[in-house]
Design a protein around this motif. Structure first.
Motif, PDB file in Angstrom:
ATOM      1  N   LEU A   3       4.644  10.825  -0.163  1.00  0.00           N
ATOM      2  CA  LEU A   3       3.893  11.543   0.858  1.00  0.00           C
ATOM      3  C   LEU A   3       3.746  10.725   2.141  1.00  0.00           C
ATOM      4  N   GLU A   4       3.228   9.510   2.031  1.00  0.00           N
ATOM      5  CA  GLU A   4       2.911   8.706   3.213  1.00  0.00           C
ATOM      6  C   GLU A   4       3.460   7.294   3.153  1.00  0.00           C
ATOM      7  N   VAL A   5       3.398   6.661   1.980  1.00  0.00           N
ATOM      8  CA  VAL A   5       3.747   5.242   1.879  1.00  0.00           C
ATOM      9  C   VAL A   5       5.221   5.002   2.194  1.00  0.00           C
ATOM     10  N   ILE A   6       6.101   5.701   1.509  1.00  0.00           N
ATOM     11  CA  ILE A   6       7.532   5.470   1.717  1.00  0.00           C
ATOM     12  C   ILE A   6       7.969   5.859   3.130  1.00  0.00           C
ATOM     13  N   PRO A   7       7.508   6.994   3.673  1.00  0.00           N
ATOM     14  CA  PRO A   7       7.871   7.298   5.061  1.00  0.00           C
ATOM     15  C   PRO A   7       7.376   6.247   6.050  1.00  0.00           C
ATOM     16  N   ALA A   8       6.137   5.772   5.871  1.00  0.00           N
ATOM     17  CA  ALA A   8       5.607   4.741   6.773  1.00  0.00           C
ATOM     18  C   ALA A   8       6.427   3.457   6.654  1.00  0.00           C
ATOM     19  N   ALA A   9       6.729   3.074   5.424  1.00  0.00           N
ATOM     20  CA  ALA A   9       7.526   1.861   5.208  1.00  0.00           C
ATOM     21  C   ALA A   9       8.901   2.006   5.836  1.00  0.00           C
ATOM     22  N   ARG A  10       9.511   3.153   5.662  1.00  0.00           N
ATOM     23  CA  ARG A  10      10.847   3.372   6.212  1.00  0.00           C
ATOM     24  C   ARG A  10      10.832   3.282   7.742  1.00  0.00           C
ATOM     25  N   ASP A  11       9.825   3.887   8.371  1.00  0.00           N
ATOM     26  CA  ASP A  11       9.768   3.889   9.831  1.00  0.00           C
ATOM     27  C   ASP A  11       9.491   2.503  10.408  1.00  0.00           C
ATOM     28  N   TYR A  12       8.805   1.651   9.649  1.00  0.00           N
ATOM     29  CA  TYR A  12       8.526   0.296  10.119  1.00  0.00           C
ATOM     30  C   TYR A  12       9.555  -0.724   9.613  1.00  0.00           C
ATOM     31  N   GLY A  13      10.584  -0.245   8.948  1.00  0.00           N
ATOM     32  CA  GLY A  13      11.601  -1.162   8.450  1.00  0.00           C
ATOM     33  C   GLY A  13      11.101  -2.049   7.326  1.00  0.00           C
ATOM     34  N   ILE A  14      10.244  -1.485   6.484  1.00  0.00           N
ATOM     35  CA  ILE A  14       9.645  -2.228   5.372  1.00  0.00           C
ATOM     36  C   ILE A  14      10.343  -1.824   4.076  1.00  0.00           C
ATOM     37  N   GLY A  15      10.787  -2.799   3.295  1.00  0.00           N
ATOM     38  CA  GLY A  15      11.429  -2.512   2.027  1.00  0.00           C
ATOM     39  C   GLY A  15      10.406  -2.224   0.946  1.00  0.00           C
ATOM     40  N   VAL A  16      10.575  -1.127   0.227  1.00  0.00           N
ATOM     41  CA  VAL A  16       9.651  -0.768  -0.848  1.00  0.00           C
ATOM     42  C   VAL A  16      10.128  -1.384  -2.158  1.00  0.00           C
ATOM     43  N   ILE A  17       9.238  -2.085  -2.822  1.00  0.00           N
ATOM     44  CA  ILE A  17       9.492  -2.672  -4.139  1.00  0.00           C
ATOM     45  C   ILE A  17       8.689  -1.838  -5.135  1.00  0.00           C
ATOM     46  N   ALA A  18       9.368  -1.131  -6.005  1.00  0.00           N
ATOM     47  CA  ALA A  18       8.690  -0.207  -6.921  1.00  0.00           C
ATOM     48  C   ALA A  18       8.181  -0.932  -8.156  1.00  0.00           C
ATOM     49  N   TRP A  19       6.867  -0.797  -8.420  1.00  0.00           N
ATOM     50  CA  TRP A  19       6.344  -1.363  -9.666  1.00  0.00           C
ATOM     51  C   TRP A  19       5.988  -0.230 -10.638  1.00  0.00           C
ATOM     52  N   SER A  20       5.973  -0.580 -11.904  1.00  0.00           N
ATOM     53  CA  SER A  20       5.782   0.378 -13.005  1.00  0.00           C
ATOM     54  C   SER A  20       6.775   1.525 -12.927  1.00  0.00           C
ATOM     55  N   PRO A  21       8.066   1.233 -12.783  1.00  0.00           N
ATOM     56  CA  PRO A  21       9.072   2.294 -12.681  1.00  0.00           C
ATOM     57  C   PRO A  21       9.217   3.102 -13.973  1.00  0.00           C
ATOM     58  N   SER A  75       0.998  -4.860  -0.945  1.00  0.00           N
ATOM     59  CA  SER A  75       1.117  -4.235  -2.262  1.00  0.00           C
ATOM     60  C   SER A  75      -0.039  -3.267  -2.428  1.00  0.00           C
ATOM     61  N   ASN A  76       0.263  -2.069  -2.874  1.00  0.00           N
ATOM     62  CA  ASN A  76      -0.754  -1.036  -3.086  1.00  0.00           C
ATOM     63  C   ASN A  76      -1.443  -0.617  -1.789  1.00  0.00           C
ATOM     64  N   PHE A  77      -0.731  -0.712  -0.672  1.00  0.00           N
ATOM     65  CA  PHE A  77      -1.279  -0.291   0.608  1.00  0.00           C
ATOM     66  C   PHE A  77      -1.004   1.200   0.827  1.00  0.00           C
ATOM     67  N   PRO A  78      -1.967   1.941   1.381  1.00  0.00           N
ATOM     68  CA  PRO A  78      -1.683   3.317   1.785  1.00  0.00           C
ATOM     69  C   PRO A  78      -0.885   3.307   3.085  1.00  0.00           C
ATOM     70  N   GLY A  79      -0.328   4.461   3.431  1.00  0.00           N
ATOM     71  CA  GLY A  79       0.495   4.535   4.625  1.00  0.00           C
ATOM     72  C   GLY A  79      -0.235   4.128   5.889  1.00  0.00           C
ATOM     73  N   TRP A  80      -1.510   4.552   6.022  1.00  0.00           N
ATOM     74  CA  TRP A  80      -2.258   4.245   7.248  1.00  0.00           C
ATOM     75  C   TRP A  80      -2.478   2.746   7.407  1.00  0.00           C
ATOM     76  N   LYS A  81      -2.656   2.031   6.269  1.00  0.00           N
ATOM     77  CA  LYS A  81      -2.895   0.592   6.354  1.00  0.00           C
ATOM     78  C   LYS A  81      -1.614  -0.161   6.689  1.00  0.00           C
ATOM     79  N   ILE A  82      -0.484   0.339   6.191  1.00  0.00           N
ATOM     80  CA  ILE A  82       0.805  -0.243   6.556  1.00  0.00           C
ATOM     81  C   ILE A  82       0.986  -0.142   8.068  1.00  0.00           C
ATOM     82  N   ALA A  83       0.701   1.051   8.619  1.00  0.00           N
ATOM     83  CA  ALA A  83       0.853   1.254  10.060  1.00  0.00           C
ATOM     84  C   ALA A  83      -0.107   0.368  10.848  1.00  0.00           C
TER      85      ALA A  83
END
Length: 329
Positions: free
Chosen positions: A202-220, A164-172
């Motif tokens: 910019l980075e989070v959703i693309p990184a999540a998508r490439d690693y097969g990670i589901g994004v849960i949106a908070w504060s929509p 949660s609240n991870f930047p793209g580089w940390k997800i990778a």
């Protein structure tokens, strides 16, 4: 806009797992600080009745009532009927300070394990389906995190690990370490994402998508900014920050309100539906203060926004664009 008839809540796979979660995830941060236990339990009952099976909380939630209060309220509901535990996908989080103890915080292997045990006690369950790392801990190496996660998974105390609240580089980085260990890795990322705040694109959703990670949106709803004028006292829409943002974005919000009016839908419903239309989103968190607020968004999974409407929303709330093209071209 095409509107489907009423039907049960829809479900999506949580990232690359086979686990099915409802598109609407019930957020519980209001349970305790803004909503008493009785109404919180009524909201949970109503959510399950609607078909919502995904419930999100965190070990630190509780506000002025004290750390852990929200998990305790949720645990009281779960214990009233043991069958409830098997009907929901239960998610909580670890990272935030739980006391003045220097080690009672962060993502050390010690704290992850101890915090999980404490959450299990408050929730009155024997396992947590999705255990989420609430924030990054720059002092904790991924190997240490996976050491603790492997132990908890082997013991049957957690099913999956999410961030949660991870930047793209940390997800990778975190997932590459898991791959090296032959592990499943992170399966979800709970990220701030809405029409106003789109930097995750910019980075989070693309990184999540490439690693097969589901994004849960908070504060929509951007803290209520996208929900329109407040109709009750005491909500976040009455805060100074939201009022200042309403003034600063007055023209933008007026255009948005006009579009929603033309569609015959509330501003809240359109904002939530827009989020669910975005690629890589597994679920969107709704955090009602009462049953009426939950009922007001129950139709969101049935809203189908046309390409024309989505383009109009992009014109009002411009996307960030892909990285690095958004800032390097």
């Amino acid at each position: 806009m095409r509107r489907f008839g009423h039907r049960d809540v829809k479900y999506r796979r949580l990232g690359r797992t086979a686990l099915q979660v409802s598109e609407l995830c019930l957020g519980t941060m209001n349970f305790g600080p803004r909503t008493d236990a009785q109404e919180s339990h009524a909201i949970l009952d109503a959510a399950v009745h609607l078909g919502i099976n995904f419930v999100d909380t965190a070990n630190q939630y509780g506000g002025e009532l004290g750390i852990g209060t929200t998990e305790t309220i949720l645990g009281q509901w779960l214990i009233q009927d043991r069958a409830r535990r098997d009907r929901i996908v239960l998610a909580t989080k670890v990272h935030e300070p739980m006391s003045d103890d220097i080690n009672d915080r962060g993502l050390s292997a010690r704290h992850i394990v101890m915090a999980c045990e404490a959450s299990l006690t408050r929730l009155q369950v024997d396992h947590i389906d999705l255990y989420q790392l609430h924030h990054i801990d720059r002092s904790a190496h991924p190997e240490e995190i996976w050491q603790a996660a492997d132990r908890l998974i082997a013991q049957g105390k957690i099913g999956y690990l999410g961030s949660s609240n991870f930047p793209g580089w940390k997800i990778a980085q975190t997932n590459e370490k898991a791959i090296a260990r032959g592990r499943l890795g992170l399966v979800s990322e709970q990220s701030l994402y809405n029409l106003v705040e789109r930097r995750a694109e910019l980075e989070v959703i693309p990184a999540a998508r490439d690693y097969g990670i589901g994004v849960i949106a908070w504060s929509p709803l951007a803290g209520g900014l996208l929900a329109g004028p407040a109709t009750d006292a005491g909500g976040r829409r009455q805060s100074d920050a939201v009022r200042q943002a309403q003034v600063a974005r007055g023209d933008q919000l007026a255009r948005y309100a006009s579009l929603c009016a033309d569609l015959g839908e509330t501003m809240s419903a359109v904002a939530l539906a827009w989020t669910l239309h975005q690629d890589g989103i597994a679920a969107v968190i709704v955090g009602p203060r009462n049953r009426a607020q939950l009922a007001s968004v129950a139709n969101v999974p049935d809203l189908c926004l046309s390409a024309e409407v989505l383009s109009a929303l992009d014109a009002i709330f411009p996307p960030c664009g892909p990285a690095p093209e958004a800032y390097a071209w």
